[in-house]
Design a protein around this motif. Structure first.
Motif, PDB file in Angstrom:
ATOM      1  N   GLY A   7      54.123  41.772  39.267  1.00  0.00           N
ATOM      2  CA  GLY A   7      52.815  42.305  38.927  1.00  0.00           C
ATOM      3  C   GLY A   7      51.929  42.510  40.136  1.00  0.00           C
ATOM      4  O   GLY A   7      51.117  43.420  40.172  1.00  0.00           O
ATOM      5  N   CYS A   8      52.100  41.662  41.135  1.00  0.00           N
ATOM      6  CA  CYS A   8      51.131  41.643  42.229  1.00  0.00           C
ATOM      7  C   CYS A   8      51.742  42.182  43.516  1.00  0.00           C
ATOM      8  O   CYS A   8      52.626  41.558  44.103  1.00  0.00           O
ATOM      9  N   PRO A   9      51.266  43.318  43.969  1.00  0.00           N
ATOM     10  CA  PRO A   9      51.787  43.867  45.219  1.00  0.00           C
ATOM     11  C   PRO A   9      51.552  42.923  46.400  1.00  0.00           C
ATOM     12  O   PRO A   9      52.398  42.812  47.284  1.00  0.00           O
ATOM     13  N   SER A  10      50.427  42.267  46.382  1.00  0.00           N
ATOM     14  CA  SER A  10      50.057  41.461  47.542  1.00  0.00           C
ATOM     15  C   SER A  10      51.060  40.332  47.781  1.00  0.00           C
ATOM     16  O   SER A  10      51.551  40.146  48.890  1.00  0.00           O
TER      17      SER A  10
ATOM     18  N   ALA B  45      46.614  35.719  43.546  1.00  0.00           N
ATOM     19  CA  ALA B  45      45.276  35.397  43.059  1.00  0.00           C
ATOM     20  C   ALA B  45      45.065  33.886  43.061  1.00  0.00           C
ATOM     21  O   ALA B  45      44.037  33.379  43.528  1.00  0.00           O
TER      22      ALA B  45
ATOM     23  N   ARG C 248      44.497  32.612  46.438  1.00  0.00           N
ATOM     24  CA  ARG C 248      43.158  32.897  46.988  1.00  0.00           C
ATOM     25  C   ARG C 248      42.112  31.955  46.397  1.00  0.00           C
ATOM     26  O   ARG C 248      41.148  31.589  47.068  1.00  0.00           O
TER      27      ARG C 248
ATOM     28  N   CYS D 245      45.130  43.069  49.632  1.00  0.00           N
ATOM     29  CA  CYS D 245      45.184  42.970  48.178  1.00  0.00           C
ATOM     30  C   CYS D 245      44.552  44.233  47.655  1.00  0.00           C
ATOM     31  O   CYS D 245      43.585  44.723  48.230  1.00  0.00           O
ATOM     32  N   ASN D 246      45.089  44.765  46.605  1.00  0.00           N
ATOM     33  CA  ASN D 246      44.589  46.041  46.079  1.00  0.00           C
ATOM     34  C   ASN D 246      43.421  45.892  45.117  1.00  0.00           C
ATOM     35  O   ASN D 246      42.930  46.893  44.595  1.00  0.00           O
ATOM     36  N   MET D 247      43.047  44.669  44.839  1.00  0.00           N
ATOM     37  CA  MET D 247      42.022  44.421  43.816  1.00  0.00           C
ATOM     38  C   MET D 247      42.382  45.180  42.530  1.00  0.00           C
ATOM     39  O   MET D 247      41.516  45.723  41.842  1.00  0.00           O
ATOM     40  N   CYS D 248      43.660  45.209  42.263  1.00  0.00           N
ATOM     41  CA  CYS D 248      44.141  46.038  41.156  1.00  0.00           C
ATOM     42  C   CYS D 248      43.958  45.351  39.804  1.00  0.00           C
ATOM     43  O   CYS D 248      43.969  45.983  38.760  1.00  0.00           O
ATOM     44  N   GLY D 249      43.859  44.034  39.841  1.00  0.00           N
ATOM     45  CA  GLY D 249      43.577  43.317  38.604  1.00  0.00           C
ATOM     46  C   GLY D 249      44.783  42.993  37.742  1.00  0.00           C
ATOM     47  O   GLY D 249      44.633  42.455  36.645  1.00  0.00           O
ATOM     48  N   SER D 250      45.969  43.276  38.244  1.00  0.00           N
ATOM     49  CA  SER D 250      47.156  42.897  37.472  1.00  0.00           C
ATOM     50  C   SER D 250      47.181  41.382  37.272  1.00  0.00           C
ATOM     51  O   SER D 250      47.481  40.864  36.194  1.00  0.00           O
ATOM     52  N   CYS D 251      46.820  40.689  38.350  1.00  0.00           N
ATOM     53  CA  CYS D 251      46.783  39.232  38.302  1.00  0.00           C
ATOM     54  C   CYS D 251      45.829  38.747  37.212  1.00  0.00           C
ATOM     55  O   CYS D 251      46.099  37.771  36.509  1.00  0.00           O
TER      56      CYS D 251
ATOM     57  N   LEU E  72      40.064  37.753  39.460  1.00  0.00           N
ATOM     58  CA  LEU E  72      39.709  38.982  40.174  1.00  0.00           C
ATOM     59  C   LEU E  72      38.282  38.902  40.714  1.00  0.00           C
ATOM     60  O   LEU E  72      38.019  39.216  41.874  1.00  0.00           O
TER      61      LEU E  72
ATOM     62  N   MET F  28      38.208  36.526  43.597  1.00  0.00           N
ATOM     63  CA  MET F  28      38.756  37.081  44.841  1.00  0.00           C
ATOM     64  C   MET F  28      37.749  37.997  45.516  1.00  0.00           C
ATOM     65  O   MET F  28      37.661  38.068  46.732  1.00  0.00           O
TER      66      MET F  28
HETATM   67  S1  SF4 Z   1      44.334  42.372  42.597  1.00  0.00           S
HETATM   68 FE1  SF4 Z   1      45.644  40.722  42.047  1.00  0.00          FE
HETATM   69  S2  SF4 Z   1      47.564  41.675  41.455  1.00  0.00           S
HETATM   70 FE2  SF4 Z   1      46.404  43.210  42.565  1.00  0.00          FE
HETATM   71  S3  SF4 Z   1      47.122  42.990  44.660  1.00  0.00           S
HETATM   72 FE3  SF4 Z   1      45.314  41.714  44.472  1.00  0.00          FE
HETATM   73  S4  SF4 Z   1      46.101  39.711  43.958  1.00  0.00           S
HETATM   74 FE4  SF4 Z   1      47.718  41.136  43.595  1.00  0.00          FE
END
Ligand code: SF4
Ligand code: SF4
Lengths: 483, 424, 556
Positions: free
Chosen positions: B35-38, B49, B52, B77-83, B97, B100
């Protein structure tokens, strides 16, 4: 050092140390190709304390002990002393069924309890044990399970040592300790029972699985003085089915599916010679019967117990027929000359005394490799002039069908020196070939131990370390396995 | 809000690492289960997440200090919110989110904003866009289109093109397509052209508080002056800023629609007819800010309270943003209404979508990471057998196009509006 | 506390500089562990910090790092998915390398016919399950949930879950391991060691696995497991889980050949009778007491709220007071979940009939509301995938499992009232979540085929509130005392507490065990396989002669 028994006689009466020559001779040799060697004594302890005293004495006196739980004839050389002046610890007299717990389906038995004793006792309580195919009536249940003999019902073989659960062991250190769940409680079964403790869970104690160290050990790590065994309900209705095949590969996928979905109780495959040997009491008629039988037979036992047993059986039968049909196989209930009663008797019976000597080759493998193993052994037989038609083959799914016990039984005339010599060559050559093609000799008796541990020095080294811990004086059946 | 407000969340993190995976229930394969690219790129727990949250606790408690490595863990981190979605499956009221982002704010305040992001913020200040482009050129894409200029005229609907569609020559065609569609549907709308300003949303994600507030105030003032009641945008980032951030930072009450919502509605109402077949097998990528982060804003100003002794809840009840009600169906329904289009889903879709890699400043500050993230999605799209990957956000499309180009993939990348246009 | 630069450089050379760190903040993310605040000084959330974190990619790298650790006398602490306070270094000021195995994440082999898969430590249950379901197979997902490592449950820790009743414990399902000993030797167990493939974990001769794969496994205390083979079970369901609904309460439709029930019992005796009925009749693809983790007073209110994505925890308060929900809750107070599966419609209908007979005979019943489509589908989702494990933490963010003594059903029912009473009393302070004294959860059997289970009390506390943390510790201590007084073996809380104890205290406790043979054995194994003491006491041992005289006097 010559075993000096006097210091022991306060614990084990002197007259329980037997050294009459015929008796010693009977333990000096078995039906295997293992070289004979006479023990110094045979002793018959009756209590845990006596076994413990015996081990402690053996440690002091550096006397080799060879534990034996079954009455003969022994087959695989594991009970033949490998070193001189050994004392046979004959446990057949410790044969109490200490407890049968119907509700929790567990029994606690001593090592001398035989299948012939246990099975009817369990039946009396509405219970059964998944046992090997036609065990010797006098075969010790505990020894059979410790040696991981295959059992008939793969569905119930949740792990290879099943239905063995806990053991009471006199270790080669002279200490008594229980394995598994029982290892967490007081060192007394009675006390454990009073506390409501069962001996159900095989793992442990703690981070160790002590039971795993006495299984497959041929008595080299400790002497098992009791064991708990898992039981199942005795069926009230039952049917045995046969599925015929010209080639074992034809039933392979069916067996895979049966064990995958857990359909059926007994599931195994026999070749015609083995089936005929098992159902036909008259030796003289076997060849003819075999010739009339299909080359291979998949045997499937179905049963019903507990609630709605008839309906259970009916549903299973329907599912079996549908499943067989998926593989274009036909479900029958025997053959001409092999009646339903014969089949049930085969599943429940004990083996007949051997009429001929036979050399067994058995190992574990996966089912997809079995056809190849069969071809290999047949080719070796052909090469050395062994009559392939005489070869009895038995394939038993284990561990719910993940592994398979594959057994070749090669009857021969031991008194004929030429045949005996040929058999030795066949046995060695076939074993060599089999191991090359991935057969796993997980119970490395006799010749196989060199073969197996020669290739797997890693396991050998670790087992020697373990042996050094559990039997520091190397008194327990020395010379076996890699010790 | 500050990171201190998330101290309790940090202490309550169960280190379950759900935040590293797509929702476990939805997992369909080994390959596309993450789920998390980071964390996948950075590997150390701090790149997740949960990690962090711990970093935040460690810094707040003075157990450690911000090193270059720590800065990377916070900003890569993409702040994508999958986490956030995965965490809240079980950890219902945790806000990883938000936490972070507050951690970023702390780092920014302490002077640790990565240089590449500082450049973007500077561009925002001076040129009112995130791309470092001269602000005068912002309206170029629409110069010849004859659209109402709301800096002079009035309309109830403003079309906000956003920075990427305004400045990126390769992409601005989509903005033109969008306005063509609006025109065709007879919508009365206008644009701000050269005076349009960045939404500010991306700066918020980067860990800055002031710019978005400033952008919100400026944009809202302009919109009010032009009589705007609804803002429509083809950009998911802008959409999120207008819908979720503006009410929060500037009390906005303006109606916000993403172009897909509007167009889908127009098609449904029969105001737009999609008649020309577009024979194509496509898969749809949910932009994070339209999908799982695209839920409606619910104002809340409350505090934690305990029930049943210690169970944690909020007074008044706190809205839950967990991706349950993102904009998922409009784009799918729109695609399905295009004759000839066969829509196939990637394994990770809707709230479980894998990010394009462009968010949170990653594209600017950690381009390799950003491109790797996009590449993962391209592979997932290809695994569906689709001819094209369709999205509804210029940032996603840019990252995907770059990735397709660099990786020599055959997959085509489209904005959903481009397919609509073909079908009109 | 710094690792020597020489050692650090050498590790960089082995794994690559990007896969090792000693940055304090990054190390802290490994020191922070679940349960730490219950046992650490001042209730810190941090266990001792490792001195470096290393991420090997291959067994060879694990071996090289381990050998280096021997050279520099640095402890090693491997984690795969890594959860629990004992996954971190146990002692302050002790040089420790945390081996984070997340880069070892491949499914190396899948043998559909012979029903096994070979996996590295960072393959999680959900991943493998998703892959093998495509082929009609399944895996036993342990109670720790599907986010956890298969290798961990099969090789290094307890391996039971809701499906163990039918699929067995993962220690039974283990078919072979690859183990890098603390001395840096690579050991493989079972058939693979003989070069015969990964299908059998026993032998040749005695089984080497016996020295580490016991009840709990060695929990990272005796080297590193780098791969294992796991036996797969039958899956009579669809090739892919077609999940419905919105988060968090995803739903899994119930196929025609499945049934999903919540069974209620009027009292614990009937519960036990019903258990024996199910056990004797070999019913149950999945058998678990799941929903009670929320506490018997609140469970229904919580779960009905949870499956509605528009609600919040505030709604539980209202729901809990609702007379209708209260009534359902009473029906479900002593309940468990049972999922039946069959390969034919006849098969499933027969199972239904048998179950009905058992229920009639024992006075147990289906709890209707829980068997309604929404809850049944949610139950199916929850228990088939085990993707909601961390709902354990839903109340307040803290969960500690106490009790969990396992045994035969007739015995378990005897300690249940005590477990309930002790917990209930500790809730009175209001410092623990007041969810009812029965927050007992547990799988239908920790042993394949059933007949053996135990319940774990789900104690919910707020880790961000020191008073609540202290109340949880008090509960742990109360449980220990109660067990001691009532002659019940200690539960999980005792193990948890021991993590903080000095070695001597642990050894004294071990020496008091009724049988100490195994701890002496483990010492000798440790001496042989861990000569430099790189592993910690997660693989416990007794120093030679420790407490022998005192202990024998005290033995219970
Ligand atoms: S927002 Fe969450 S899921 Fe997306 S890259 Fe950052 S830590 Fe990973
Ligand atoms: S999912 Fe949430 S609770 Fe779990 S580790 Fe991540 S942030 Fe912490």
């Amino acid at each position: 050092m010559v075993a000096n028994i006097t210091e022991l006689t306060t614990i084990i009466a002197e007259d329980r140390f037997l050294d009459d020559p015929p008796l010693l001779k009977s333990f000096a040799q078995d039906a295997s190709l293992v070289a004979p060697l006479r023990p110094r004594y045979v002793t018959r302890p009756e209590t845990v304390e006596q076994v413990q005293a015996l081990v402690q004495w053996a440690m002091r006196t550096k006397t080799p002990l060879v534990p034996v739980s079954s009455k003969g004839p022994h087959r695989y050389g594991d009970t033949v002393p490998s070193v001189a002046e050994a004392v046979i610890v004959d446990l057949t007299g410790m044969n109490a069924i200490k407890r049968i717990d119907r509700r929790n389906r567990i029994a606690v038995i001593e090592p001398g309890v035989t299948y012939a004793e246990l099975i009817p006792a369990l039946a009396g309580e509405g219970l059964k044990i998944s046992h090997p195919l036609q065990p010797r009536a006098n075969k010790s249940v505990v020894a059979s399970l410790l040696e991981r003999q295959p059992t008939l019902i793969p569905r119930l073989n949740y792990s290879l040592p099943e239905p063995l659960r806990n053991c009471g062991v006199v270790w080669g250190t002279g200490e008594v300790a229980f394995t598994g769940e029982a290892g967490n409680g007081p060192l007394s079964l009675d006390e454990q029972w009073t506390r409501g403790q069962s001996q159900l869970a095989a793992w442990g104690p703690n981070a160790t699985d002590l039971m795993r160290l006495v299984t497959g050990a041929q008595g080299t790590m400790g002497i098992v003085v009791w064991a708990s065994v898992k039981l199942d309900l005795l069926p009230v209705v039952r049917k045995v089915f046969t599925i015929a095949a010209a080639d074992i590969a034809q039933v392979t996928d069916c067996v895979y599916k049966l064990t995958k979905v857990g359909l059926g109780d007994e599931v195994f495959v026999l070749n015609r010679a083995r089936l005929s040997q098992m159902v036909e009491a008259q030796a003289g008629r076997r060849a003819a019967l075999a010739a009339a039988l299909p080359e291979w037979t998949l045997v499937v036992g179905l049963s019903g117990a507990a609630l709605l047993p008839q309906q259970r059986l009916a549903v299973q039968e329907k599912e079996l027929r549908a499943l067989a049909q998926e593989f274009s196989l036909t479900v029958g209930e025997g053959y001409p000359g092999v009646s339903r009663t014969d089949l049930t008797a085969m599943l429940d019976g004990f083996c007949r005394p051997d009429e001929r000597a036979h050399q067994d080759i058995f190992f574990l493998s996966t089912l997809d490799k079995v056809a190849g193993h069969v071809a290999s052994v047949q080719s070796v037989a052909l090469r050395y002039g062994y009559p392939v038609a005489d070869m009895e083959i038995y394939v038993q799914p284990q561990h719910q069908g993940v592994s398979h016990h594959v057994e070749f039984r090669l009857p021969y005339d031991a008194a004929d020196a030429r045949q005996a010599a040929m058999m030795e060559v066949v046995y060695h050559t076939a074993s060599d070939k089999l191991i090359e093609e991935g057969a796993y000799f997980s119970r490395p008796y006799g010749y196989w131990s060199e073969l197996v541990y020669g290739r797997d020095r890693n396991s050998a080294e670790i087992l020697r370390t373990v042996k050094g811990i559990l039997d520091p004086e190397n008194i327990l059946n020395p010379g076996k396995l890699c010790f | 809000m500050s990171i201190e407000d998330f101290r309790a969340d940090a202490m309550r993190c169960s280190r379950c690492a759900y935040c590293k995976w797509m929702p476990l229930d939805l997992m369909k394969s080994w390959r596309f289960s993450k789920g998390c690219p980071s964390i996948e790129y950075g590997n150390f727990h701090s790149y997740s997440a949960g990690g962090r949250l711990i970093t935040a606790l460690s810094l707040m408690d003075g157990r450690s200090t911000v090193t270059d490595k720590v800065r990377d863990t916070v900003f890569m981190c993409n702040m994508c919110g999958s986490c956030d979605v995965s965490c809240k499956i079980c950890r219902y009221d945790m806000e990883p989110l938000q936490a972070m982002r507050e951690l970023r704010v702390k780092l920014v305040e302490e002077g640790h904003l990565p240089a590449a992001l500082a450049k973007c913020v500077e561009s925002l200040k001076t040129n009112h866009n995130m791309l470092g482009a001269p602000k005068e050129r912002r309206g170029d894409w629409a110069k010849t289109l004859g659209i109402k200029d709301l800096s002079r005229e009035k309309a109830k609907v403003v079309f906000h093109a956003g920075c990427r569609y305004s400045f990126d020559g390769e992409q601005s065609g989509v903005a033109r397509t969008a306005v063509a569609i609006l025109k065709k549907a007879g919508v009365d709308f206008g644009i701000f052209g050269a005076t349009e300003s960045c939404c500010g949303g991306r700066s918020y994600g980067m860990g800055l508080n002031d710019p978005v507030k400033h952008c919100a105030e400026t944009n809202l003032a302009k919109w009010h002056a032009a009589g705007v009641e609804t803002v429509v945008t083809p950009c998911a980032d802008c959409y999120y800023a207008f819908k979720r951030l503006y009410p929060q930072v500037a009390g906005s009450q303006i109606k916000v629609l993403h172009m897909v919502e509007l167009v889908e509605q127009l098609v449904r109402d029969g105001q737009l007819k999609l008649t020309k077949p577009v024979t194509m097998k496509v898969t749809y990528h949910d932009p994070c800010h339209l999908g799982r982060q695209g839920e409606d804003y619910v104002p809340w100003n409350g505090k934690e309270k305990k029930i049943f002794g210690q169970a944690v809840c909020y007074d008044p009840p706190r809205p839950r943003y967990n991706g349950a009600f993102g904009v998922y169906e409009a784009p799918r329904s729109l695609l399905q209404s295009i004759p000839g289009v066969e829509l196939v889903e990637m394994e990770r879709n809707r709230e479980a979508a894998w990010c394009c890699g462009a968010g949170g400043g990653a594209r600017e500050a950690y381009p390799k990471f950003s491109q790797w993230t996009a590449g993962e999605r391209i592979e997932e799209a290809e695994a569906t057998g689709a001819d094209a990957l369709v999205s509804a956000c210029p940032w996603c499309e840019k990252n995907f196009s770059d990735s397709v180009r660099h990786g020599g993939h055959k997959l085509k990348v489209f904005d959903i509006l481009q397919l609509v246009e073909q079908a009109l | 506390m710094e690792i020597s630069r020489d050692a650090y450089r050498a590790i960089e050379d082995i794994v690559g500089p990007e896969f090792v760190t000693d940055d304090p903040a990054l190390l802290d993310s490994y020191a922070f562990q679940y349960l730490a605040e219950l046992i650490r000084p001042e209730h810190s959330h941090f266990m001792p910090r490792p001195w470096a974190v290393v991420m090997p990619r291959t067994t060879k790298e694990v071996q090289a790092v381990t050998r280096l650790a021997n050279k520099y006398k640095i402890k090693i602490k491997p984690i795969s998915t890594g959860w629990y306070h004992w996954a971190a270094p146990l002692k302050d000021n002790e040089p420790t390398l945390q081996l984070d195995l997340r880069r070892m994440n491949r499914i190396l082999d899948f043998d559909e016919k012979n029903r096994f898969a070979v996996v590295e430590p960072y393959v999680i249950c959900a991943q493998l399950q998703a892959e093998v379901m495509k082929h009609g197979l399944n895996i036993n997902i342990t109670g720790a949930g599907s986010s956890c490592s298969i290798v961990a449950s099969a090789c290094a820790y307890f391996g039971a879950g809701p499906s163990s009743f039918s699929m067995g414990n993962n220690s039974d399902n283990l078919l072979g391991q690859e183990w890098v000993t603390p001395a840096g030797e690579i050991v493989r167990t079972g058939s693979v060691s003989s070069g015969a493939g990964w299908f059998c974990s026993e032998g040749p001769g005695p089984s080497v696995r016996g020295i580490t794969r016991g009840y709990l496994g060695s929990r990272g205390g005796l080297g590193t497991y780098t791969k294992c083979a796991i036996k797969l079970a039958d899956w009579p369901g669809p090739a892919s889980l077609e999940v419905k609904g919105r988060p968090p309460g995803y739903r899994l439709p119930v196929p025609e050949n499945f049934r999903v029930y919540t069974i209620g019992a009027p009292d614990w005796d009937s519960f036990a009778e019903c258990y024996y009925g199910i056990y004797d009749n070999t019913l149950g693809y999945i058998f678990h007491r799941q929903f009670n983790l929320a506490g018997a007073d609140l469970a229904t209110a919580l779960w009905l709220t949870y499956i509605d994505p528009t609600k919040t925890l505030n709604d539980v308060e209202t729901a809990a007071a609702d007379p209708e929900i209260k009534a359902i809750n009473e029906k479900a107070r002593i309940s468990f979940q049972l999922i039946l599966a069959a390969h034919s419609s006849d098969g499933i209908e027969l199972q239904d009939k048998i179950l009905d007979e058992i229920l009639t005979a024992t006075g147990c019943y289906k709890v209707e509301r829980y068997c309604d489509k929404d809850m049944a589908e949610f139950t199916n989702m929850y228990l088939q995938r085990m993707g909601h494990k961390h709902c354990n933490f839903i109340w307040a963010g803290g969960y500690m499992g106490s009790w969990m003594q396992a045994g035969k059903p007739d015995w378990v029912k005897t300690y249940v009232p005590t477990a309930i009473e002790t917990f209930k009393n500790d809730q009175d302070s209001g410092l623990l979540v007041q969810c009812g004294g029965d927050a007992l959860m547990g799988c239908g059997s920790t042993l394949a085929g059933g007949g053996y289970y135990g319940f774990e009390q789900f104690v919910s506390y707020d880790p961000a509130d020191i008073k609540s943390v202290k109340a949880c510790v008090k509960h742990m201590e109360d449980a220990v005392v109660t067990c001691r007084e009532k002659g019940i073996p200690y539960g999980k809380e005792y193990l948890y507490l021991q993590v903080a104890w000095p070695d001597e205290a642990v050894w004294n406790a071990l020496a008091r065990a009724p049988q100490t043979f195994v701890f002496d054995f483990q010492r000798k194994i440790k001496e042989a396989f861990d000569p430099n003491g790189l592993g910690d006491r997660n693989y416990p041992w007794l120093p030679e002669g420790w407490g022998k005289s005192a202990a024998s006097a005290q033995k219970e």
